[in-house]
Design a protein around this motif. Structure first.
Motif, mmCIF file in Angstrom:
data_model
loop_
_atom_site.group_PDB
_atom_site.id
_atom_site.type_symbol
_atom_site.label_atom_id
_atom_site.label_comp_id
_atom_site.label_asym_id
_atom_site.label_seq_id
_atom_site.Cartn_x
_atom_site.Cartn_y
_atom_site.Cartn_z
ATOM 1 N N PRO A 232 0.828 -1.218 0.000
ATOM 2 C CA PRO A 232 0.000 0.000 0.000
ATOM 3 C C PRO A 232 0.860 1.265 0.000
ATOM 4 C CG PRO A 232 -0.535 -1.419 1.890
ATOM 5 C CD PRO A 232 0.568 -2.083 1.153
ATOM 6 N N GLU A 233 2.000 1.211 0.685
ATOM 7 C CA GLU A 233 2.930 2.334 0.579
ATOM 8 C C GLU A 233 4.251 1.810 0.039
ATOM 9 O OE1 GLU A 233 4.487 3.928 4.460
ATOM 10 O OE2 GLU A 233 2.809 2.826 5.260
ATOM 11 N N PHE A 234 4.807 2.554 -0.888
ATOM 12 C CA PHE A 234 6.062 2.121 -1.498
ATOM 13 C C PHE A 234 6.927 3.353 -1.742
ATOM 14 C CE2 PHE A 234 4.739 3.498 -5.750
ATOM 15 C CZ PHE A 234 3.368 3.519 -5.595
ATOM 16 N N THR A 235 8.169 3.104 -2.082
ATOM 17 C CA THR A 235 9.129 4.204 -2.125
ATOM 18 C C THR A 235 9.675 4.381 -3.530
ATOM 19 O OG1 THR A 235 9.718 3.643 0.126
ATOM 20 C CG2 THR A 235 11.211 5.107 -1.026
ATOM 21 N N GLN A 236 9.663 5.614 -3.996
ATOM 22 C CA GLN A 236 10.216 5.923 -5.311
ATOM 23 C C GLN A 236 11.336 6.941 -5.205
ATOM 24 O OE1 GLN A 236 7.094 7.236 -7.942
ATOM 25 N NE2 GLN A 236 6.532 5.139 -8.443
ATOM 26 N N LEU A 237 12.375 6.711 -6.000
ATOM 27 C CA LEU A 237 13.349 7.769 -6.228
ATOM 28 C C LEU A 237 12.771 8.568 -7.375
ATOM 29 C CD1 LEU A 237 15.850 8.987 -7.880
ATOM 30 C CD2 LEU A 237 16.186 8.824 -5.445
ATOM 31 N N ASP A 238 12.325 9.759 -7.057
ATOM 32 C CA ASP A 238 11.556 10.551 -7.997
ATOM 33 C C ASP A 238 12.395 11.742 -8.432
ATOM 34 O OD1 ASP A 238 8.958 11.009 -9.195
ATOM 35 O OD2 ASP A 238 8.874 12.796 -7.941
ATOM 36 N N LEU A 239 12.473 11.992 -9.730
ATOM 37 C CA LEU A 239 13.255 13.157 -10.157
ATOM 38 C C LEU A 239 12.647 13.819 -11.360
ATOM 39 C CD1 LEU A 239 15.232 12.688 -12.890
ATOM 40 C CD2 LEU A 239 16.372 11.172 -11.304
ATOM 41 N N GLU A 240 13.026 15.046 -11.576
ATOM 42 C CA GLU A 240 12.540 15.823 -12.723
ATOM 43 C C GLU A 240 13.620 16.826 -13.119
ATOM 44 O OE1 GLU A 240 9.499 14.896 -13.778
ATOM 45 O OE2 GLU A 240 8.971 16.407 -15.269
ATOM 46 N N MET A 241 13.750 17.054 -14.429
ATOM 47 C CA MET A 241 14.754 17.990 -14.944
ATOM 48 C C MET A 241 14.137 18.897 -15.995
ATOM 49 S SD MET A 241 17.837 15.301 -15.741
ATOM 50 C CE MET A 241 19.213 16.440 -15.854
ATOM 51 N N SER A 242 14.683 20.090 -16.092
ATOM 52 C CA SER A 242 14.221 21.020 -17.123
ATOM 53 C C SER A 242 15.219 21.074 -18.276
ATOM 54 C CB SER A 242 14.060 22.421 -16.540
ATOM 55 O OG SER A 242 12.992 22.441 -15.625
ATOM 56 N N PHE A 243 14.712 21.483 -19.426
ATOM 57 C CA PHE A 243 15.544 21.689 -20.623
ATOM 58 C C PHE A 243 16.270 20.414 -21.046
ATOM 59 C CE2 PHE A 243 15.529 25.779 -18.200
ATOM 60 C CZ PHE A 243 14.638 26.445 -19.022
ATOM 61 N N VAL A 244 15.561 19.290 -20.956
ATOM 62 C CA VAL A 244 16.176 18.014 -21.320
ATOM 63 C C VAL A 244 15.308 17.268 -22.320
ATOM 64 C CG1 VAL A 244 17.363 17.666 -19.132
ATOM 65 C CG2 VAL A 244 14.986 16.887 -19.394
ATOM 66 N N ASP A 245 15.905 16.271 -22.972
ATOM 67 C CA ASP A 245 15.113 15.324 -23.738
ATOM 68 C C ASP A 245 15.290 13.933 -23.131
ATOM 69 O OD1 ASP A 245 17.575 14.415 -24.619
ATOM 70 O OD2 ASP A 245 17.473 15.548 -26.487
ATOM 71 N N ALA A 246 14.639 12.955 -23.748
ATOM 72 C CA ALA A 246 14.654 11.603 -23.190
ATOM 73 C C ALA A 246 16.086 11.068 -23.044
ATOM 74 C CB ALA A 246 13.817 10.674 -24.073
ATOM 75 N N ASP A 247 16.940 11.376 -24.041
ATOM 76 C CA ASP A 247 18.339 10.946 -23.982
ATOM 77 C C ASP A 247 19.044 11.394 -22.714
ATOM 78 O OD1 ASP A 247 18.572 9.534 -26.227
ATOM 79 O OD2 ASP A 247 19.891 10.952 -27.288
ATOM 80 N N ASP A 248 18.786 12.645 -22.331
ATOM 81 C CA ASP A 248 19.456 13.196 -21.146
ATOM 82 C C ASP A 248 19.087 12.406 -19.901
ATOM 83 O OD1 ASP A 248 20.725 15.387 -22.495
ATOM 84 O OD2 ASP A 248 18.769 16.368 -22.579
ATOM 85 N N ILE A 249 17.797 12.104 -19.773
ATOM 86 C CA ILE A 249 17.348 11.370 -18.584
ATOM 87 C C ILE A 249 17.957 9.969 -18.587
ATOM 88 C CG2 ILE A 249 15.363 10.515 -17.304
ATOM 89 C CD1 ILE A 249 14.946 13.367 -17.381
#
Lengths: 592, 592
Positions: A232-249
């Motif tokens: 019911p509860e789980f843990t994510q390493l969550d991230l977000e970036m600006s000025f990027v494309d899929a390759d960068d991530i």
């Protein structure tokens, strides 16, 4: 501290030192008028001797009666063990501590099970007495590994200029996606918070706010009917970036995978990690999370099937469906007819396949099968060639829709690879699957649903198709696959309000609904939104994969059962009627 | 990435380089046929010039019309600024980028306010448009500082062998302490989870499980009526250690305070931090979180009061109560009669004091006061001596119960120190308050309540008193105080089931209640519990203190209002009746 050393620390070079140790009585035995105790803590085990001449009779007597799993403190001198009594398996195995002082800090009642016992008790008992279960070496290792992996992740993103921002746990319910856990408000009668299924909207807001690189180890919540590997509860390493494309991530996460593999397993991973489109993954492996630790690729023989006299094959091909198969190399002598019948029932029951066609490649290179008589020799040869059949290979086929052949053959691949031990538990195979379809057709409501979420950006090349051929549009989406499990997934988001509107239209989300559900994000996108994208990695899954474990409850300190109960604290539980009254709530008896 | 450099990066040494920048249009001005844009991102501001000869007319025209706060991408060459046009305040102030390519990535609608505007809008508007508010330099700095401080904490404890363990958010409700946030269970009709007020029980369980050193940055929840500096969800750096005493925990945290002060403020803090017992803190400063950035200590003059003719003083002293005062140095000329009258009303209204007695030390050393005529010269001299009165000092007294004199004088100390600017905003004063009483008497129920929580261990020396003189027992408790605020607090826990039973008896917690509320912890204490203790540090508070901020909402990305609302997402909100039905709940109309 009460101790001078821990129980994993003392070595031959410490002989002669006066030390104080604290720990748990792992085991104890009497020998020659002395009591020998294996004293355990998180760091290791040290042998303690309470005997003459250092200890007097009363001390020896007391030590002789200390219950297992009691916590004791001892003081004494580090000594060499007698010749022949050293234990090479223990880092402390060359020494022992001859105790002059012995103190019981907490005498243990007889526990329902001991962490050292050979046979594990049932999981329910382990969960109820989690404090005993967590003393087991395996659980201690898993928790330490989890702590290390999360630290590696945090350090990696800190080095890459990410800011760790906490997003709220008390959020707003959005009827999209899975079922929310709700939290009634006392101050606002009749209103509810929702626990976040992910920080998705908040992290996009953080990009609009200009934070550029956000990361968080985030607790997420879903009130779903629980499968074996869900909590019911789980843990994510969550991230977000600006000025990027899929390759960068993907490149960024490549680096994290390599760093983790190196630090945790001592393995060098070649970068960049292989990438494969969704279409290729489904075609070659029948799964969007293909296990690449072994081959056994899917081969399409529909064109041959069309030419054969075998009714099932030809009928399927003629109906525009597919005949696809796998070559289970060198396995014909490992599967009896009965076992193959069992596999047949399994693909029927678990994947809705109509049947399983199979051929054995004989010593002379011919194909044998109960159905072989329905095929011309020429077509059999074509099939054999397509699947590169060699003597003793087992060729297995499904004739069905694209979906059923994908799911069924993917299932067979995985199951037979395990049975045939085609990979080692130490293998680590990481790759990317990209370019997922933007939309799936929901049969029930006969409308499009977003395969990821409604903020996912289409590939730039697909933009012109968005309006008229949405089913042919692919998303800027990428899943990280480790050993055939989805270990993370993300997308580049839409930052153009016009494109967002088009996607909402396709999904049948009208203006009012959109405003109601995520109005603040739509607002935010109007006031200077950078192109942005991100990913979420499943922390529980990562720890499982890197620890080589298969049960998610082994990597969570206090997990819940499949009925979402905590057997130790007995949560959930009943509450005072006054508490409910303050929350303006009344419970309704479940319908019987 | 879309950009080659960020907006805080380019220097004179980059002149001539072709670069691509992305960012927000902070401001723009036309000058000599060119458009000058201050381009902003998280890293800084760079001046961009769109003008001839690099840019053609249409580009210049487009740039001239780009709305503020739009996100743009520009490509061009780094150039020296013209002589006299450099900006020494900006790290990038010696260069500008002359743009050949200009692209609007997201055109901003006119925002309700701009992050750069001189006057801040009201907080409600800032919270509603948090994505704009978070663009402000101050908010960006606060969030970056928060991320850094949490990283410093995590690194520090990792270096000290702590294991980071996640404890559940969906826990069990315990009616002890503040009000719980509840989460209805769908699977178990009529039952509820509770969000944790702290991971207290879990971290003790982890010690019993042998983890030795646990740390977690933990979300905690309290459904309280919110004061200005409280939030429904807040963040604690939570830790627990085994085989330690109070000294060990305080020394460990000393190191963290010093590391944080050094890394964040460049300050050297002398260690060990000063320690003071609760009794001393109340006696000298009237507070268990004394602000030691300035003196103004409380002096007890009850013995003199007893001798005087002044009815208020003598009556108070005769009734066994207290007359105590402070010397506000060199402040007599800074407070008018009217201001002192205002202070009098304040201590009456806010602290329940009956009045405020005060004396001014005149040039000639005599004491002047409206009530001076009620005192013999001899007694006035004694009072002056006790408070070390010098000309122009203002001596202020409360005659009341111990509690009221403590609270009132502590309030006066703090208020007047601010008004008189007795400390600098850059001061950082850290200390410990120890040996809190084990119990407080709850007047309403006329029973003992635990000052910390029922698992707090008494001082070893006080154990014999526990049964008969509980009010004289002190706890192995310690609070970290920074600049007069509680920045953390912890205790050594009881690991002896017999002592735990005694404490429950004193608190009137019978066996059944104890079992019901924390049975699993009592169980755990029976099966080998090490001596252990810990502390929780208020992360929000730490960031406030180290940032020099005074509003907790300035250090939280998405805070809630005092009515526990999130103005951006409009949480809490209404939910579908179907959702409630699945949870076996019905809402009741609030009584009007």
């Amino acid at each position: 501290m009460l101790r001078t050393h821990n129980c994993g620390q003392l070595r031959k070079s410490d002989v002669g030192t006066e030390v104080t140790l604290c720990g748990w009585v792992e085991s104890k035995r009497d020998h020659g008028g002395a009591v020998f105790i294996d004293l355990r803590d998180r760091y290791g085990i040290t042998q303690v001797v309470i005997g003459p001449p250092e200890a007097d009779k009363s001390l020896i007597d007391q030590a002789g009666h200390v219950p297992a799993e009691s916590v004791i403190l001892i003081r004494g001198k580090v000594s060499d063990r007698l010749e022949g009594k050293t234990n090479e398996k223990l880092p402390t195995g060359e020494i022992e501590v001859r105790s002059e002082h012995f103190e019981i800090l907490n005498a243990a009642a007889t526990p329902p099970f001991t962490p050292g016992q050979a046979e594990l008790p049932g999981e329910d008992l382990r969960l109820k007495y989690r404090f005993l279960d967590l003393r087991r070496t395996e659980m201690q290792r898993a928790m330490v590994l989890r702590s290390r992996i999360v630290k590696i992740m945090r350090d990696y993103f800190a080095q890459h200029d990410f800011i760790d921002v906490e997003t709220p746990i008390l959020g707003r319910s959005t009827p999209e996606g899975a079922r929310d856990y709700l939290v009634p408000s006392r101050v606002h009668p009749g209103e509810f918070y929702a626990l976040p299924q992910s920080p998705q909207l908040y992290k996009q807001i953080l990009m609009v706010a200009g934070f550029d690189r956000y990361v968080q180890v985030a607790k997420c919540f879903r009130d779903e009917d629980l499968r074996a590997d869900r909590q019911p509860e789980f843990t994510q390493l969550d991230l977000e970036m600006s000025f990027v494309d899929a390759d960068d991530i993907m490149s960024l996460i490549d680096g994290l995978v390599a760093a983790t593999a190196k630090e945790v397993l001592g393995k060098d991973i070649a970068l960049p990690l292989p990438r494969m489109t969704y279409e290729e993954a489904m075609r070659r492996f029948g799964s969007d999370a293909p296990d690449l630790r072994f081959g056994m690729e899917i081969v399409d023989v529909t064109d041959v099937a069309k030419k054969t006299e075998f009714r099932v094959f030809r009928g399927t091909a003629d109906a525009g469906k597919f005949v696809r198969g796998i070559n289970v190399k060198n396995a014909a002598d490992k599967y009896s007819r009965r076992q193959i019948d069992e596999l047949t029932s399994w693909v029927q029951n678990d994947f809705g396949a109509k049947g399983l066609a199979w051929f054995r490649v004989e010593e002379d290179g011919s194909l044998w099968s109960p159905i072989a008589k329905n095929f011309d020799a020429e077509h059999l040869a074509e099939i054999k060639e397509k699947l590169d059949g060699q003597p003793n290979d087992l060729l297995m086929f499904l004739a069905d829709t694209w979906d059923v052949t994908c799911r069924g053959l993917s299932g067979l691949r995985k199951r037979m690879a395990v049975e045939l031990e085609l990979f080692s538990p130490n293998d680590l195979n990481c790759s990317w699957v990209t370019e997922f379809p933007m939309f799936e057709r929901d049969e029930e409501s006969d409308r499009y649903v977003a395969m990821h979420h409604p903020f996912t950006a289409p590939l730039a090349d697909d933009l012109p198709r968005l309006k008229d051929q949405p089913e042919k549009c692919h998303a800027q989406a990428y899943d990280l696959v480790i050993n055939g499990s989805e270990a993370g997934g993300g997308t580049i988001r839409i930052h153009d309000p016009g494109v967002q509107q088009q996607v909402f239209d396709l999904l049948g989300i009208d203006e009012e609904t959109a405003k109601d559900r995520f109005g603040f994000l739509l607002d935010a996108l109007k006031y200077g939104a950078p192109p942005h994208g991100g990913i979420a990695l499943g922390v529980d899954r990562w720890v499982m994969l890197f620890a080589g474990l298969e049960n998610i409850r082994e990597v969570i300190a206090f997990p819940k059962t499949q009925k979402a109960s905590d057997l130790m604290t007995e949560a959930p539980g009943e509450v005072d009627s006054q508490q409910l009254e303050e929350l303006h709530l009344r419970t309704i008896k479940a319908k019987s």
